[in-house]
Scaffold this motif. Structure first.
Motif, short mmCIF file in Angstrom:
data_model
loop_
_atom_site.label_atom_id
_atom_site.label_comp_id
_atom_site.label_asym_id
_atom_site.label_seq_id
_atom_site.Cartn_x
_atom_site.Cartn_y
_atom_site.Cartn_z
N ARG A 126 0.67 -1.13 0.03
CA ARG A 126 0.02 0.01 -0.06
C ARG A 126 0.73 1.35 0.18
NH1 ARG A 126 -4.27 0.24 4.40
NH2 ARG A 126 -2.82 -1.34 5.72
N LEU A 127 2.08 1.22 0.06
CA LEU A 127 3.15 2.18 0.19
C LEU A 127 3.74 2.44 -1.36
CD1 LEU A 127 5.17 2.31 3.39
CD2 LEU A 127 3.77 4.02 2.50
N ARG A 128 3.36 1.81 -2.25
CA ARG A 128 4.14 1.48 -3.38
C ARG A 128 3.75 3.04 -4.08
NH1 ARG A 128 6.71 -2.02 -6.45
NH2 ARG A 128 5.92 -3.76 -4.96
N GLY A 129 4.64 3.65 -4.38
CA GLY A 129 4.46 5.08 -5.08
C GLY A 129 4.46 6.23 -4.08
N ALA A 130 4.73 5.93 -2.84
CA ALA A 130 4.46 6.95 -1.75
C ALA A 130 5.64 8.04 -1.97
CB ALA A 130 4.41 6.33 -0.47
N LEU A 169 11.89 10.52 11.84
CA LEU A 169 12.08 9.16 11.29
C LEU A 169 13.54 8.90 11.46
CD1 LEU A 169 10.69 10.07 7.77
CD2 LEU A 169 9.73 8.30 9.23
N GLY A 170 13.71 7.52 11.60
CA GLY A 170 14.99 7.08 11.58
C GLY A 170 15.85 7.49 10.24
N PRO A 171 17.28 7.43 10.29
CA PRO A 171 17.99 7.82 9.48
C PRO A 171 17.79 7.32 8.04
CG PRO A 171 19.22 6.38 10.66
CD PRO A 171 18.07 6.53 11.52
N ARG A 172 17.63 5.98 7.61
CA ARG A 172 17.34 5.62 6.53
C ARG A 172 15.94 6.22 5.78
NH1 ARG A 172 20.00 0.94 5.16
NH2 ARG A 172 19.07 0.83 3.09
N THR A 173 14.91 6.15 6.52
CA THR A 173 13.90 6.56 6.05
C THR A 173 13.82 7.95 5.69
OG1 THR A 173 12.64 4.63 7.26
CG2 THR A 173 11.30 6.50 5.90
N GLY A 197 10.35 8.86 -7.25
CA GLY A 197 11.73 8.78 -7.42
C GLY A 197 12.38 7.96 -6.52
N VAL A 198 11.85 7.32 -5.60
CA VAL A 198 12.32 6.37 -4.82
C VAL A 198 11.85 5.05 -5.07
CG1 VAL A 198 12.61 5.51 -2.42
CG2 VAL A 198 12.98 7.99 -2.88
N PRO A 199 12.82 3.98 -5.47
CA PRO A 199 12.26 2.52 -5.65
C PRO A 199 11.49 2.05 -4.54
CG PRO A 199 14.49 2.75 -6.31
CD PRO A 199 14.10 4.18 -5.67
N HIS A 200 10.65 1.27 -4.87
CA HIS A 200 9.50 0.68 -3.58
C HIS A 200 10.46 -0.04 -2.66
CE1 HIS A 200 6.08 -0.44 -1.41
NE2 HIS A 200 6.47 -1.93 -1.56
N GLU A 201 11.38 -0.95 -3.22
CA GLU A 201 11.98 -1.87 -2.41
C GLU A 201 12.92 -1.15 -1.47
OE1 GLU A 201 11.58 -1.98 -5.67
OE2 GLU A 201 10.63 -4.05 -6.00
N GLU A 202 13.43 0.05 -1.90
CA GLU A 202 14.46 0.81 -1.00
C GLU A 202 13.55 1.41 0.21
OE1 GLU A 202 16.89 3.93 -2.79
OE2 GLU A 202 17.54 2.48 -4.21
N LEU A 203 12.35 1.92 -0.01
CA LEU A 203 11.69 2.10 1.29
C LEU A 203 11.24 1.37 1.89
CD1 LEU A 203 9.86 4.55 2.49
CD2 LEU A 203 8.03 3.93 0.83
N ALA A 204 10.89 0.05 1.52
CA ALA A 204 10.34 -1.35 2.29
C ALA A 204 11.78 -1.56 3.10
CB ALA A 204 10.00 -2.32 1.68
N LEU A 205 12.79 -1.54 2.73
CA LEU A 205 14.07 -1.59 3.44
C LEU A 205 14.53 -0.81 4.39
CD1 LEU A 205 16.35 -3.63 3.80
CD2 LEU A 205 17.56 -2.69 2.00
N ALA A 206 14.31 0.23 4.18
CA ALA A 206 14.54 1.64 4.98
C ALA A 206 13.60 1.41 6.22
CB ALA A 206 14.45 2.92 4.34
N LEU A 207 12.51 1.12 6.34
CA LEU A 207 11.55 1.10 7.35
C LEU A 207 12.04 -0.03 8.11
CD1 LEU A 207 7.96 1.31 5.39
CD2 LEU A 207 9.12 2.97 6.56
N ALA A 208 12.26 -1.22 7.66
CA ALA A 208 12.76 -2.47 8.40
C ALA A 208 14.18 -2.09 8.94
CB ALA A 208 12.72 -3.64 7.51
N ALA A 209 14.99 -1.40 8.19
CA ALA A 209 16.29 -0.97 8.83
C ALA A 209 16.24 0.03 9.94
CB ALA A 209 17.36 -0.44 7.81
N ASP A 210 15.31 0.91 9.81
CA ASP A 210 15.16 1.90 10.85
C ASP A 210 14.64 1.16 12.32
OD1 ASP A 210 16.41 4.18 9.93
OD2 ASP A 210 14.62 4.83 8.86
#
Length: 215
Positions: free
Chosen positions: A21-25, A198-202, A28-41
Motif C-alpha cells: 500500500r506504500l507503493r509510489g508513496a 524518522l530514523g536515518p534511512r527513511t 523517485g524512490v524505488p519501492h524496495e528501497e523504502l520497504a528496506l529503509a522502514l525495516a532497517a530503521d
C-alpha cells in the motif's frame, strides 16, 4: 536501565511484496528501497534498546538478510509462503522456549529505543504468565506482542489483531509511546511518522524524494 533480557522477533517480507500500500508513496524512490529503509530503521532502534539481548529477523529476502545481519541482527530463514504469524512463531521457536520473546512489526521508522524499553519493562509488572500487546495508533492493529519466558507467543497479527490478541487472553499495554504505535502502511502513515521524527534511512529517502520532486 533495563536488563537486556528480551529477544525481539521482526519478520520482514521479501522486498518486492512488502508494504504494497506504500507503493509510489515517495516519487523517485524505488519501492524496495523504502520497504528496506522502514525495516532497517526499526531494527536499528530495537538493537539500541537497553532491554533487548538479541534481534531475530525472519526473512526470505537475501538483500534484507545481508543488510540487517550487518547491522547486528541474527537472521532466521523465513518458511516459504507461510505468512506473517508463521514467521513470528518460527522466530519465537528459534529464540528458545526459555526466552522472553517479543514480536514486533518491521514498519516502525519513528520508533525510539526508550519507548520499546518502557513497553517491555511493563510486561513483568502485569499478571504472571500473561502475554501483553501494544496496539497501533488507530487502535485496531498490533505493533508489539510480548510473552514472558516459557509462555508461547501465539501471534494473531493481521486485520483486527488488537481485538484478536485480547480475545486470546493477552492484555494491552497503554503507555504513551507514539513512535512505537506509529506503524506505516500508507503515505498518510508515513507523513505522521515523519512528524514524530524518522530514523536515518527513511529520513534520507524522504529528503531525496522531496529534492527530486518539482515544486
Amino acid at each position: 536501565m533495563a536488563e537486556p533480557t528480551w529477544t525481539v522477533v521482526v519478520p520482514v517480507k521479501r522486498l518486492p511484496a512488502a508494504k504494497s500500500r506504500l507503493r509510489g508513496a515517495l516519487p523517485g524512490v524505488p519501492h524496495e528501497e523504502l520497504a528496506l529503509a522502514l525495516a532497517a530503521d526499526t531494527v536499528r532502534a530495537v538493537l539500541a534498546c537497553p532491554a533487548v539481548a538479541e534481534v531475530l529477523v525472519v526473512t526470505g529476502d537475501a538483500h534484507v538478510a545481508a543488510e540487517l545481519a550487518g547491522a547486528g541482527a541474527r537472521i532466521v530463514p523465513d518458511p516459504p509462503d507461510a505468512g506473517l504469524n508463521a514467521a513470528f512463531r518460527h522466530g519465537a521457536a528459534a529464540a528458545g522456549r526459555h526466552a522472553r520473546v517479543a514480536g514486533l512489526t518491521a514498519d516502525l521508522p519513528a520508533l525510539r529505543p526508550a519507548e520499546l524499553a518502557a513497553a517491555l519493562s511493563a510486561v513483568p509488572a502485569g499478571p504472571p504468565g500473561v502475554r501483553r500487546f501494544v496496539a497501533d495508533a488507530p487502535g485496531d492493529g498490533t505493533v508489539l506482542l510480548a510473552a514472558p519466558a516459557g509462555v508461547p507467543l501465539e501471534p494473531r497479527f493481521g486485520a483486527g489483531s488488537a481485538e484478536a490478541h485480547a480475545a486470546s487472553g493477552a492484555l494491552p499495554l497503554t503507555g504513551d509511546w507514539p513512535g512505537l504505535r506509529r506503524d506505516v502502511d500508507t503515505s498518510v502513515d508515513l507523513a505522521a511518522a515523519a512528524r514524530l521524527g524518522l530514523g536515518p534511512r527513511t529520513a534520507a529517502l524522504l529528503g531525496a524524494s522531496a529534492a527530486a520532486t518539482p515544486a
